[in-house]
Scaffold this active site. Structure first.
Site, PDB file in Angstrom:
ATOM      1  N   LYS A 148       1.694   7.135   1.204  1.00 49.40           N
ATOM      2  CA  LYS A 148       0.869   6.108   0.579  1.00 49.40           C
ATOM      3  C   LYS A 148       1.543   4.739   0.702  1.00 49.40           C
ATOM      4  CE  LYS A 148      -0.437   9.279  -3.150  1.00 49.40           C
ATOM      5  NZ  LYS A 148      -0.414   9.476  -4.618  1.00 49.40           N
TER       6      LYS A 148
ATOM      7  N   GLU B  83     -12.483  12.837   0.277  1.00 47.64           N
ATOM      8  CA  GLU B  83     -12.493  12.193  -1.035  1.00 47.64           C
ATOM      9  C   GLU B  83     -13.939  11.935  -1.444  1.00 47.64           C
ATOM     10  OE1 GLU B  83      -9.641  10.230  -3.907  1.00 47.64           O
ATOM     11  OE2 GLU B  83      -9.327  11.461  -2.124  1.00 47.64           O
TER      12      GLU B  83
ATOM     13  N   LYS C 252      -6.770   3.989   1.672  1.00 44.24           N
ATOM     14  CA  LYS C 252      -6.639   4.947   0.570  1.00 44.24           C
ATOM     15  C   LYS C 252      -7.865   4.819  -0.332  1.00 44.24           C
ATOM     16  CE  LYS C 252      -3.481   6.558  -3.010  1.00 44.24           C
ATOM     17  NZ  LYS C 252      -4.506   6.727  -4.037  1.00 44.24           N
TER      18      LYS C 252
ATOM     19  N   LYS D 273      -0.366   8.208   8.492  1.00 47.35           N
ATOM     20  CA  LYS D 273      -0.385   9.623   8.846  1.00 47.35           C
ATOM     21  C   LYS D 273       0.222   9.841  10.227  1.00 47.35           C
ATOM     22  CE  LYS D 273      -4.282  11.098   5.968  1.00 47.35           C
ATOM     23  NZ  LYS D 273      -5.587  11.796   5.908  1.00 47.35           N
TER      24      LYS D 273
ATOM     25  N   GLU E 105      -7.634   0.539  -2.971  1.00 51.26           N
ATOM     26  CA  GLU E 105      -6.474   1.264  -3.456  1.00 51.26           C
ATOM     27  C   GLU E 105      -5.188   1.003  -2.674  1.00 51.26           C
ATOM     28  OE1 GLU E 105      -5.635   4.546  -5.741  1.00 51.26           O
ATOM     29  OE2 GLU E 105      -6.199   2.624  -6.579  1.00 51.26           O
TER      30      GLU E 105
ATOM     31  N   PHE F  86     -11.787  13.191   5.928  1.00 45.83           N
ATOM     32  CA  PHE F  86     -10.695  12.753   6.803  1.00 45.83           C
ATOM     33  C   PHE F  86      -9.971  13.910   7.486  1.00 45.83           C
ATOM     34  CE2 PHE F  86      -9.171  12.280   2.319  1.00 45.83           C
ATOM     35  CZ  PHE F  86      -8.349  13.392   2.263  1.00 45.83           C
TER      36      PHE F  86
ATOM     37  N   LYS G 183       0.850   0.939  -1.058  1.00 50.33           N
ATOM     38  CA  LYS G 183       0.028   0.138  -1.956  1.00 50.33           C
ATOM     39  C   LYS G 183       0.461  -1.318  -1.883  1.00 50.33           C
ATOM     40  CE  LYS G 183      -1.440   3.606  -5.291  1.00 50.33           C
ATOM     41  NZ  LYS G 183      -1.625   3.909  -6.722  1.00 50.33           N
TER      42      LYS G 183
END
Length: 998
Positions: A517, A395, A328, A500, A495, A435, A519
Site C-alpha cells: 500500500k 473490492e 487503492k 503489485k 485512498e 482486480f 498512501k
C-alpha cells in the site's frame, strides 16, 4: 453373563447423545452432516468439563506469556518448566498436552473445543448480537441487582473507574464481570457444565437475538458456572480471547495442514473433521481454493520508508523490471464465486464473501435472475462466453451515479439494500471492481503469476459500466513514476495506491511485499493550530483504563445562532483527540476540570450544551461531558480537514494531535463554527494555487555518515581495514589461530583479520595446539576440514570478532566484555557442545547480549513465525490499526513517523530513538522538506544553524534533545513548542548580506 451395559458402552452411548445435542440444533441435520462429512470423526466419550479449558489451557498459556525479568545479558530462555525452556516451546507443550488429553479421554472430534478456544474463527455459529453494554444489562437483570447500584453502574460503565472497584479492571469488560459476579456467585467452585453443553447453549444464544429469549440462556450459565467460568464465557461471546497463543500455533499443533485448509475454506469445522488424523496430508486439489468455499485472501503490506525500497521489493530483473500501480479502493474486500447450476434460475449460481468470511450472497444475489439482487441481475453480459465457473477477487464500493464518483466507505450496505428495493434508480449503488482472477473453468490459478492471472481475467470478464468493472492498472519501472499518480490521488481525495509484483503468485492469508500500500501524505498542516473547547471525554481501556484518555472538542455557535435562541455556550462536536498528551498534560486536565464532568445520559443528552451528529443515534457519544464555562481550551493541529457524518460540524480533523492547553483563553475566545468555516475556505483557496508535494525524499533510506578508515597497528603499519571505530582492549589476554578470510558481514583477508585482532588487544598464533586458542574459520579449507573431522574443537566465524568490537565501542566508558557465542557465530560446533549456545539467543535468534543493526533486525523479522505471545493475531492488529490510523500514535515505532530530522551535537542513543520511532534522520541541513533540527541550546553551532535554516521556504522547527527524550518517555510525540529554540524573524535579504540572526 450380565445384560448391564459396560462402562465403555455407557461412554459411547453418552458420547452419541452428546453429539446429537451439539449438532442437532445447527443449520444441518445429522443426516446432512453425515452426507457432507462421511468420514468425520466421532468421540468415544463425553467432552471435558468446561472449566478444564482455562485450568489446563488458557491460564497456563497466560502465565507463560509473562516476560522473564533480570539483566538482559544474563537472562536465558526460561518458563514454568525452568531454565532451558523457551516460552515458545512451553506454549506448544501446553497446547499439545491439551490436544493429546482430548484424543485420549474424549476422541478425535476436537471441533467442540476449538469453537470455544478460537471462537473468532468459527463461521458456523452466527453472531450473538451482544456487545458489552447489552451483556451488562442482561447480567444486571439476571443477578437481580438494582441498575443504580454501584455494581450495576460498574458493569454498565465498564470503561469508567469503578466506585469501589479495582482500577485494573477499568477498560476490561470481562474482568469487570468477574469482579461483580464474585460478590454474588451462584457457585464458588467450578461448575459441572461440559464443553458440549456450553456449545449447545451458545448455539441457542446465537439464534435467540431478542433479550427475552437471551435472558433465560444467560441465567442458565449464571446458575451453573462460577465467576471465573463466566469471565471466560463472556470473552468467548465477545470473541476477544487473548489466551496467549494464536490460532496459527493451535492449528499447527493440531495438524501440519490445518492452517492451509482454513485459509482455503475459512471453515473451522473442516479443519477439525478432515484433519483429525496427523498422518493424513492434503494433496493436489485439496490444498487449493475451491468453488463456493470462502478462502482467506492475500493482503497488501504496509508502506515502507522510501519509494525505492518498495520498488526493490517488487523483485525487478533486467529482463522484466516492470511493476504495476493500482488505485487503492475505499470499500469492502469481496470475493465472487460463480458456477454452473441447473437448479438456479439463469443457470449460474453465485456466492459472495467478505474478507472476514461473512456471506453477502443474500445482498448481492445468488443468480442472474434473482429479483432481490443488488448486483447479479445487472451483470450477465460481464461474463464472456465459455466461462463455466470462476472466482474473482475485488473490492465492492459505493458509487454515486449523479456525481459519477465513489462514495466514502461506510455506506455500502445501505446502498445495496436500496438497490435491492429499487434496482433502476439513480441513487447510490454497489459497484464491484475486479482486480484478480483466481479460478477459471475448474483450474486453480493461484499458482500462476499475477500477469497470467490478469490475462485470464481479461479473457473471461468484460466491464459493465458502473456495475462490475475490471480495475485498471499502470505499468511502471521506477520509483519516480509513482509520485505523479500520488498527486492525482491527492487531488481526487481517494485512498492511495497499491504496488503489485506481476511476477508473483497469489498467497492466501498473507501480507507480503508482493503487494504494498502507498498512501499520500501532505506536506502542510491545516494551519499551525486550532484553539477549540473541550466538551467531552472518553475513558480509556487497557493501560489507560480508569481515566479520561481522549477528549471531544467542539466549535461554539456564532451570534446568529444565539439570536435565534440558542445557548451562547452551545457547541457542535468537531473531533476527538488523544495523541500528544503527556502525563503532566493529563494531570493538568484533571486538575482544571475536576468535579465539573457530567455523565452522558443517552436518554437525556445535553442538547442545549453539546450537539452530536446522527440525531438520536448520537455518533461519537462521549462517556462524560462538560459545560464550556467549566472547561478548557486546547490548541490542536492536524494534517487536513475531511468530511465526516460522525461529527455535527460535518467535517473533522484527520490525525489531530494535542499541542497545549491554552490557559490564557476561555470558551468565549475559542474557535467558532463561522470562524472555522472562513479559515477552511481560505486554506482551500490557497491550496488550489499550490502543487501538492508528496514526501518521497523523507521516505528514502536514511543515509549514514561514512566513518573514516582506521589504521591498524601491527606487523604491517600500513595495513588498513574497512571496519571503522576506535581500537579496544576487548581481546586482551586471548590467543587466536585464524585459518581463513572473512566473507561477511565485512569482507577481510586473513592478514586483515590478524591485524584487526591485534589492534583490539588479541594475540595471533600459528597453530591450534593450545586448547585455549580460539579457532577462526569461514571456509572449509583442508586444515579446517581436518579439525572438523577431529570433532574436538569449536570453529568460530570471523563475524564474532567484529560483533565483539562493535559492541565494545557502543559500550564506551564501560568495561569491555566478550560476547557469548551464538549459533550464527559457529562455523562448526563440536558434538560434545551441541546446543550449548542456543540459549544465548531467544526463540527468534535475537541476541540477548548484543545490539542488532537494522539489517539484522529485518532478517530476524523475515524468519519470525506469525505468532504473538499475548495470543493476538498480528495481521488482525495491523488491519485494525490501518482502519483507525490515529491509534498508531501509541506505537513507539510510529511516534516520529512523517518527520525528517537533522541532529547536531546529539548523543547516538537519541538518534537511534528517533530512527527506531519512525523518524528520518538525515546528515545534511540542505535536505528538502526538512521538518526538525535537534540541537542542544548551548551548542556552539546553534547560531550557524539558525542562519542556515532562516533562508528556507519552510523553516524547520529547531528543538532541544528534551523533545526526543520526553516524547519517548511519554510514548507519544509531544508538541514541539515546549522544547522549541525560537528563531527571531529575520529578513532574508539581511541574511544573504551576511548578517547572522541573533
Amino acid at each position: 453373563m450380565s445384560d448391564e451395559p459396560t462402562e465403555v458402552e455407557m461412554q459411547d452411548g453418552e458420547a452419541v447423545e452428546e453429539e446429537h445435542m451439539m449438532y442437532g440444533h445447527g443449520n444441518m441435520t445429522e443426516e446432512e452432516l453425515n452426507s457432507k462429512y462421511p468420514n468425520r470423526p466421532h468421540n468415544h466419550s463425553k467432552t471435558l468439563p468446561f472449566h478444564e479449558l482455562f485450568l489446563t489451557l488458557f491460564n497456563p498459556l497466560n502465565e507463560n506469556k509473562k516476560k522473564p525479568t533480570g539483566p538482559v545479558v544474563a537472562r536465558k530462555k526460561q518458563g514454568p518448566h525452568g531454565p532451558g525452556h523457551a516460552p515458545n516451546e512451553i506454549r506448544r507443550s501446553i497446547i499439545d498436552r491439551f490436544i493429546s488429553r482430548w484424543r485420549k479421554e474424549v476422541g478425535n472430534d476436537i471441533y467442540p473445543a476449538f469453537r470455544l478456544i478460537v471462537p473468532e474463527k468459527d463461521r458456523d455459529r452466527a453472531m450473538y448480537g451482544l456487545k458489552e453494554m447489552t451483556l451488562a444489562k442482561l447480567l444486571v437483570r439476571v443477578m437481580k441487582i438494582d441498575k443504580n447500584s454501584e455494581d450495576a453502574q460498574n458493569l454498565l460503565h465498564w470503561k469508567l473507574p469503578g466506585v469501589k472497584s479495582s482500577s485494573a479492571m477499568a477498560g476490561d469488560f470481562a474482568g469487570r464481570c468477574f469482579e461483580v459476579i464474585s460478590k454474588r456467585p451462584m457457585r464458588t467452585t467450578p461448575g459441572d457444565m461440559t464443553i458440549a453443553e456450553v456449545n449447545e447453549l451458545l448455539d441457542r444464544l446465537s439464534v435467540a437475538q431478542k433479550e427475552e429469549n437471551q435472558r433465560p440462556i444467560i441465567e442458565q450459565f449464571y446458575t451453573r458456572m462460577n465467576a471465573e467460568e463466566l469471565m471466560w464465557l463472556v470473552r468467548m461471546i465477545l470473541r476477544q480471547m487473548k489466551v496467549g497463543a494464536t490460532e496459527k500455533t493451535i492449528f499447527d499443533i493440531w495438524h501440519p495442514d490445518a492452517e492451509n485448509l482454513f485459509n482455503i475454506s475459512s471453515s473451522l469445522r473442516r479443519v477439525c473433521w478432515e484433519l483429525y488424523d496427523p498422518q493424513f496430508r492434503l494433496e493436489g486439489d485439496n490444498r487449493g481454493i475451491n468453488l463456493m468455499q470462502c478462502f482467506q485472501p492475500q493482503l497488501a503490506a504496509f508502506q515502507m520508508k522510501s519509494m525505492e525500497q518498495m520498488v526493490s521489493r517488487m523483485n525487478p530483473t533486467e529482463e522484466d523490471p516492470v511493476f504495476w500501480i493500482e488505485e487503492k479502493l475505499d470499500g469492502e474486500r469481496m470475493q465472487l464465486h460463480m458456477m454452473e447450476d441447473d437448479e438456479t434460475p439463469g443457470g449460474m449460481r453465485f456466492g459472495f464473501w467478505s474478507r472476514k468470511a461473512k456471506d453477502y450472497t443474500y445482498l448481492y444475489g445468488n443468480g442472474f435472475e434473482d429479483d432481490n439482487a443488488a448486483l447479479t441481475r445487472h451483470v450477465r453480459p460481464a461474463f464472456n462466453e465459455g466461462v463455466r465457473n470462476i472466482i474473482l477477487d475485488g473490492e465492492m464500493i459505493t458509487w454515486d451515479p449523479k456525481e459519477d464518483a465513489a462514495v466514502p466507505f461506510g455506506t455500502l450496505k445501505t446502498a445495496a439494500i436500496s438497490e435491492q428495493q429499487n434496482p433502476f434508480s439513480d441513487g447510490n449503488r454497489p459497484l464491484y471492481r475486479v482486480f484478480d482472477c483466481l479460478y477459471l473453468n475448474d483450474v486453480n490459478l493461484t499458482r500462476y503469476t499475477l500477469r497470467k492471472r490478469r490475462e485470464a481475467l481479461n479473457m473471461s470478464i468484460s466491464s459493465i459500466h458502473r456495475r462490475l468493472e475490471v480495475h485498471e492498472y499502470q505499468e511502471a519501472q521506477s520509483a519516480s513514476q509513482i509520485e505523479p499518480l500520488l498527486r492525482q490521488v491527492v487531488a481526487q481525495s481517494t485512498e492511495g495506491l497499491v504496488l503489485k509484483n506481476p511476477r508473483s503468485m497469489y498467497r492466501l492469508n498473507e501480507r507480503n511485499d508482493d503487494w504494498i500500500k502507498v498512501k499520500p501524505e501532505y506536506m502542510t498542516e491545516f494551519g499551525e493550530a486550532l484553539d477549540c473547547i473541550v466538551i467531552g471525554g472518553y475513558y480509556g481501556s487497557g493501560k489507560r483504563g480508569g481515566f479520561l484518555s481522549s477528549y471531544m472538542c467542539g466549535l461554539r455557535l456564532d451570534d446568529e445562532y444565539v439570536q435565534q435562541g440558542a445557548n451562547p455556550q452551545k457547541c457542535y462536536s468537531f473531533f476527538k483527540v488523544g495523541g500528544g498528551f503527556s502525563a503532566d498534560d493529563y494531570r493538568q486536565m484533571r486538575h482544571l476540570t475536576e468535579g465539573k464532568w457530567h455523565d452522558w445520559d443517552p436518554k437525556k443528552p445535553p442538547i442545549d450544551w453539546v450537539e452530536l451528529a446522527g440525531g438520536d443515534r448520537q455518533y461519537e457519544r462521549p462517556d462524560v461531558w462538560i459545560k464550556p464555562e467549566d472547561s478548557v481550551v486546547i490548541a490542536a493541529k492536524a494534517a487536513q480537514v475531511t468530511s465526516s457524518d460522525q461529527f455535527r460540524t460535518g467535517v473533522t480533523l484527520r490525525f489531530p494531535r494535542f499541542k497545549k492547553i491554552k490557559n490564557d483563553k476561555d470558551w468565549k475566545s475559542a474557535l467558532s463554527l463561522g470562524e472555522f468555516l472562513q479559515l477552511k475556505f481560505k486554506v482551500e483557496e490557497e491550496q488550489k494555487d499550490k502543487q501538492f508535494k508528496v514526501d518521497d525524499e523523507r521516505r528514502k533510506t536514511r543515509s549514514r555518515k561514512r566513518k573514516k578508515e582506521v589504521e591498524i597497528q601491527g606487523q604491517n603499519d600500513n595495513a588498513t581495514t574497512s571496519y571503522a571505530g576506535p581500537a579496544t582492549k576487548v581481546f586482551d589476554g586471548l590467543s587466536f589461530f585464524i585459518m581463513t578470510e572473512a566473507a561477511k558481514p565485512i569482507k577481510k583477508t586473513k592478514a586483515e583479520l590478524e591485524q584487526f585482532v591485534k589492534s583490539n588487544g588479541g594475540n595471533i598464533v600459528a597453530s591450534e595446539k593450545d586448547s585455549s586458542t580460539i579457532l577462526i574459520a569461514d571456509r572449509n579449507l583442508v586444515k579446517v576440514a581436518s579439525l572438523r573431522k577431529d570433532d574436538k574443537r569449536n570453529l568460530i566465524r570471523p563475524s564474532w570478532l567484529i560483533d565483539c568490537v562493535k559492541q565494545s565501542e557502543l559500550d564506551v566508558g564501560r568495561p569491555s566484555f566478550l560476547l557469548p557465542f551464538e549459533p550464527q557465530h559457529l562455523f562448526y560446533t563440536a558434538s560434545a557442545e551441541a546446543g550449548k549456545f542456543d540459549d544465548n539467543v531467544d526463540e527468534y535468534d535475537d541476541s540477548y547480549a548484543k545490539d542488532v543493526t537494522p539489517e539484522e533486525l529485518l532478517a530476524l523479522f523475515d524468519r519470525m513465525p506469525l505468532t504473538v505471545g499475548d495470543g493476538s493475531d498480528p495481521s488482525q492488529i495491523l488491519d485494525q490499526l490501518n482502519e483507525h490510523e490515529h491509534e498508531l500514535d501509541s506505537l513507539p515505532g510510529w511516534m516520529f513517523h512523517g518527520t525528517k530530522i537533522y541532529c547536531s551535537d546529539m548523543a547516538p542513543e537519541l538518534m537511534r530513538i528517533l530512527a527506531f520511532a519512525g523518524g528520518d534522520v538525515v546528515e545534511s541541513l540542505e535536505e528538502d522538506e526538512l521538518s526538525h533540527v535537534v540541537v542542544p541550546k548551548d551548542s556552539a553551532r546553534l547560531k550557524e544553524i539558525r542562519k542556515a535554516v532562516s533562508t528556507r521556504r519552510k523553516v524547520p522547527r529547531i528543538v532541544t534533545p528534551l523533545w526526543v527524550t520526553d516524547s519517548w518517555q511519554e510514548r507519544t510525540r509531544l508538541d514541539e513548542e515546549r522544547k522549541l529554540l525560537r528563531i527571531p524573524l529575520w529578513n532574508v535579504a539581511n541574511t544573504q548580506a551576511g548578517y547572522a540572526p541573533a
